[in-house]
Design an enzyme around this catalytic site. Structure first.
Site, PDB file in Angstrom:
ATOM      1  N   ASP A 129     -37.767  64.672   4.852  1.00  0.00           N
ATOM      2  CA  ASP A 129     -38.921  63.696   5.283  1.00  0.00           C
ATOM      3  C   ASP A 129     -40.233  64.151   4.709  1.00  0.00           C
ATOM      4  OD1 ASP A 129     -37.460  61.452   6.354  1.00  0.00           O
ATOM      5  OD2 ASP A 129     -36.713  63.016   7.866  1.00  0.00           O
ATOM      6  N   ASP A 151     -37.071  70.628   2.482  1.00  0.00           N
ATOM      7  CA  ASP A 151     -37.304  69.684   3.545  1.00  0.00           C
ATOM      8  C   ASP A 151     -36.826  68.236   3.038  1.00  0.00           C
ATOM      9  OD1 ASP A 151     -37.981  68.505   6.205  1.00  0.00           O
ATOM     10  OD2 ASP A 151     -39.742  68.038   5.059  1.00  0.00           O
TER      11      ASP A 151
END
Length: 218
Positions: free
Chosen positions: A16, A14
């Site tokens: 953020d 991922d």
């Protein structure tokens, strides 16, 4: 279960909260949005991490037409892409990505191409060659589509992938994809990942001779 060593054939990352700390801008933009819609900012912030914007809006304003959410989301993505104030790497992210150079890994993010490109650059991080962004999927996390597409692009079975995630939606997506999940940061710990690290400074990746990776979580 707390694991200190995991073996995998690919890592799915991922962006953020996992590689890039963009909390400052996410807070600014979503709290402004909350005020415009008369919603409690603290409650909104519990929903928005990990999801595409329009998916968060569908949860928060369930009676609003999706076309309105999509239009609103496009405006907010433009706002976010223009605002890089306070965007920095999660500690250890640059060294972690450098260690993955030449090894099977992919970025799987709910951001679109312009936002993910801008945020990775603002944090001084290289973009992985394989990237699954908002444009790549029909369903946002917590749907597993993004992680399954990442595994497919790398040619690796889902069970042989390890996901690095910070949000409840992302951890749920990784689990639904049949993958093991390493939670990054305090936000991740409450969502029951297979292991948790404070940041990426204690993560070490070792390439084994048979094409697999050994992931040490310190």
């Amino acid at each position: 279960m707390t694991a200190t060593v995991l073996t995998a054939r690919a890592l799915l990352l991922d962006m953020d909260g996992t590689l890039v700390n963009s909390d400052a801008v996410v807070e600014r933009i979503w709290r402004r949005w909350s005020e415009r819609h008369g919603l409690d900012g603290d409650e909104v912030m519990k929903v928005v991490h990990g999801r595409q914007g329009h998916a968060s809006m569908a949860v928060l304003l369930p009676d609003r037409p999706m076309q309105q959410n999509l239009a609103d989301n496009a405006r907010m993505l433009a706002e976010e892409t223009a605002d890089m104030d306070g965007v920095v790497e999660v500690p250890g992210a640059a060294a972690f990505l450098a260690a993955l150079s030449g090894l099977p890994h992919a970025l799987v993010t709910s951001a679109d191409v312009p936002l993910s490109t801008a945020r990775m650059a603002a944090a001084g991080l290289p973009l992985p060659a394989v990237r699954i962004t908002a444009e790549s999927v029909g369903a946002s996390k917590p749907d597993p589509e993004g992680f399954l597409k990442g595994a497919a692009e790398l040619g690796v079975a889902p069970a042989d992938c390890v996901v690095f995630e910070d949000s409840g939606a992302g951890i749920a997506a990784g689990r639904a994809a049949g993958m093991r999940v390493v939670g990054v940061g305090a936000r991740a710990a409450v969502h029951g990942p297979d292991a948790v690290v404070r940041d990426l400074t204690g993560v070490r990746v070792e390439a084994l001779g048979d094409g697999s990776l050994r992931v040490h979580l310190g």
